[in-house]
Design a protein around this motif. Structure first.
Motif, short mmCIF file in Angstrom:
data_model
loop_
_atom_site.label_atom_id
_atom_site.label_comp_id
_atom_site.label_asym_id
_atom_site.label_seq_id
_atom_site.Cartn_x
_atom_site.Cartn_y
_atom_site.Cartn_z
N MET A 207 1.79 0.17 -4.97
CA MET A 207 0.96 0.99 -6.16
C MET A 207 -0.22 1.60 -5.78
O MET A 207 -0.13 2.48 -4.10
CB MET A 207 0.17 0.14 -5.93
N ASP A 221 0.49 -0.82 -10.40
CA ASP A 221 2.10 -0.56 -9.95
C ASP A 221 3.39 -1.10 -10.74
O ASP A 221 3.55 -0.37 -11.43
CB ASP A 221 2.40 -2.81 -11.04
N GLU A 245 1.43 -3.86 -0.90
CA GLU A 245 0.77 -4.78 -2.29
C GLU A 245 -0.66 -5.44 -1.72
O GLU A 245 -0.40 -5.90 -2.70
CB GLU A 245 1.60 -5.94 -3.05
N LEU A 268 -1.77 -7.84 -5.35
CA LEU A 268 -0.71 -8.01 -6.17
C LEU A 268 -0.33 -8.98 -7.07
O LEU A 268 0.02 -9.59 -8.32
CB LEU A 268 0.42 -6.36 -6.01
#
Length: 532
Positions: A207, A221, A245, A268
């Protein structure tokens, strides 16, 4: 042998000894053999068979023992020793030998090079050794120049970042972000946003995160192509970092004299922000500068580290994503007053198991023509939660107007910019040899990019800078595969991976490299690793 035969032999060998080349001697011997009878040839063969030649004990040992001995050689010594004989070559390129020789260079779990399918373990090890030799000698396999004006808003480290073969930057308009994939056909992702000014940028393989002046953090993302938004205090964001993430945000302290800072974490997976206030290791009376605090996430993104510099001490605190302290440590610093400070703006990144947090250099005059450069590094080892002080030095010729900046470390190799005689060069330092020299990959170019645009003010600023002779403010980024040098006019990318995947590269660079290697010029004339 009687006297007449001895004189005949001496008369025959006299012109042969005067031949200077192997080819000449071989042709002379072939001509001599044609004049001998069959019996005379058998007599010569019998004479040669009775001569006792020195025995190569190294290759006559049991294979396991020879491989164990070879592992004590340095990588450069082992590479040069391949030219001793065919037996030595087979031994030193074997998987068991090269695996141990390469282990110090891949301490974090193996190489990230692109390996073609179908290669044997020995071929893979040889490819990795060639990659390391190219890195150590400053002879990258390819180069890419990207002329894209980068935002001047804040420090350049907030406007351009690198991660896992991708480079991201905020452009000169400060409202658009770009992500360039170096290895996947040069694919570039552009996000124009809604016109808000962007000021902080972070990137991982999964990301990208960018913040606005209004305090909004926009997270892209890559896998799903979805953008998430997180609201932060617009005046308190000091630095953002991402790994895998996970996002971590370092907030500015409320005052310059404080013992607490703010941290925010976000992932995420659950997309829930967590805020906590860890304590620092200083007293309230001690002033806190932004450059005295740094943060980094570990490789997995499961914990965040805070590094703090105070007087003659460096501290670290490792916390989980909920803010609980998992480890702490301290390191006493030597006196670095008068040293040049590097890595001030860069974010610590895991390079071969160690992260360089701060680095310093000092020039000390030894004699009339010699200068010793002392380099001090504060490093953090992720696996053991320890700080260490790495001190190195190397000698160079004393030259006027010598300035060293932007040092990038990997193992015992450092790339840096050096200014001398009003010009800026790319240099490489091999601390294992206490040796510094110009890198081939920087030859034939200057660290000032061509300008793209029509604004009079920008053209005037660039012209004034070029006329001043000052060093262009820039930053080194990268890993074992790519080395990136970024400034406000764009960035340069060198690759040490033969199968890098970059499509558009600088025309003529590969040809110059092949020509230099063929003529044994540049690094190949200095007996660098890999030269036989």
């Amino acid at each position: 042998m009687n006297r007449s035969n001895q004189s005949d032999c001496d008369a025959l060998l006299a012109p042969f000894s005067q031949l200077s080349t192997r080819r000449g001697k071989r042709l002379a011997l072939e001509g001599l053999m044609k004049t001998l009878s069959h019996q005379e040839i058998r007599d010569v063969q019998k004479l040669v068979q009775n001569i006792r030649y020195p025995t190569d004990i190294f290759t006559r040992l049991p294979l396991e023992l020879s491989q164990t001995i070879a592992q004590y050689l340095g990588l450069s010594c082992a590479t040069r020793a391949r030219g001793v004989s065919k037996d030595w070559y087979n031994l030193l390129v074997s998987y068991e030998t090269t695996r141990c020789l390469l282990r110090p260079w891949h301490a974090t779990g193996g190489s990230t090079l692109r390996i073609p399918d179908g290669l044997s373990q020995s071929a893979i090890s040889s490819l990795e050794a060639e990659h390391i030799n190219a890195y150590r000698s400053g002879t990258a396999f390819d180069r890419l120049t990207v002329e894209r004006p980068i935002s001047r808003h804040g420090t350049i480290s907030n406007s351009v970042v690198y991660s896992n073969g991708k480079v991201a930057w905020i452009d000169k308009n400060t409202t658009t972000s770009h992500v360039l994939s170096l290895e996947d056909n040069g694919c570039c992702l552009t996000n124009e946003g809604d016109g808000e000014v962007l000021n902080h940028l972070a990137l991982s393989g999964s990301m990208m995160a960018v913040t606005t002046l209004t305090g909004e953090c926009r997270i892209t993302d890559f896998a799903k192509g979805v953008e998430h938004r997180l609201q932060l205090n617009p005046t308190m964001v000091e630095k953002i970092v991402v790994a895998k993430e996970t996002l971590a945000v370092l907030h500015k302290p409320l005052t310059s004299k404080t013992v607490q800072v703010g941290l925010t974490t976000w992932t995420l997976d659950n997309r829930t922000s967590l805020h906590f206030i860890p304590s620092l290791h200083r007293s309230p009376e001690q002033a806190l500068r932004p450059c005295d605090l740094k943060i980094m996430l570990d490789i997995s993104g499961s914990s965040v580290n805070i590094f703090e510099r105070e007087a003659q001490f460096v501290y670290f605190t490792r916390l989980n994503l909920e803010g609980r302290v998992q480890a702490e440590g301290t390191l006493r610093m030597p006196i670095t007053e008068g040293y040049g400070k590097h890595s001030e703006e860069s974010t610590p990144t895991n390079i071969n198991g160690w992260a360089t947090v701060w680095s310093y250099s000092n020039c000390r005059q030894l004699g009339r023509n010699t200068v010793t450069i002392e380099v001090v590094r504060v490093q953090y080892e992720l696996d053991r939660d320890v700080l260490r002080l790495k001190e190195d030095s190397f000698e160079i010729w004393a030259v006027p107007d010598l300035i060293i900046s932007n040092i990038f470390f990997w193992n015992d190799i450092a790339y840096c910019q050096v200014r001398s005689y009003g010009c800026t060069f790319l240099n490489i330092v091999d601390f294992s040899k206490s040796f510094m020299t110009s890198a081939f990959m920087g030859e034939g170019m200057r660290f000032t990019f061509g300008f793209q645009g029509s604004e009079r003010r920008d053209r005037r600023d660039r012209r004034e800078f070029l006329n001043s002779g000052d060093m262009l403010p820039s930053l080194f980024l990268g890993d074992e595969r790519f080395l990136v040098n970024a400034c406000q006019y764009g960035f340069l990318v060198w690759t040490f991976d033969k199968n890098h995947g970059m499509v558009k590269t600088d025309a003529g660079y590969k040809e110059k490299r092949k020509e230099a290697k063929k003529n044994r010029s540049g690094p190949w004339s200095r007996g660098w690793p890999g030269h036989r």
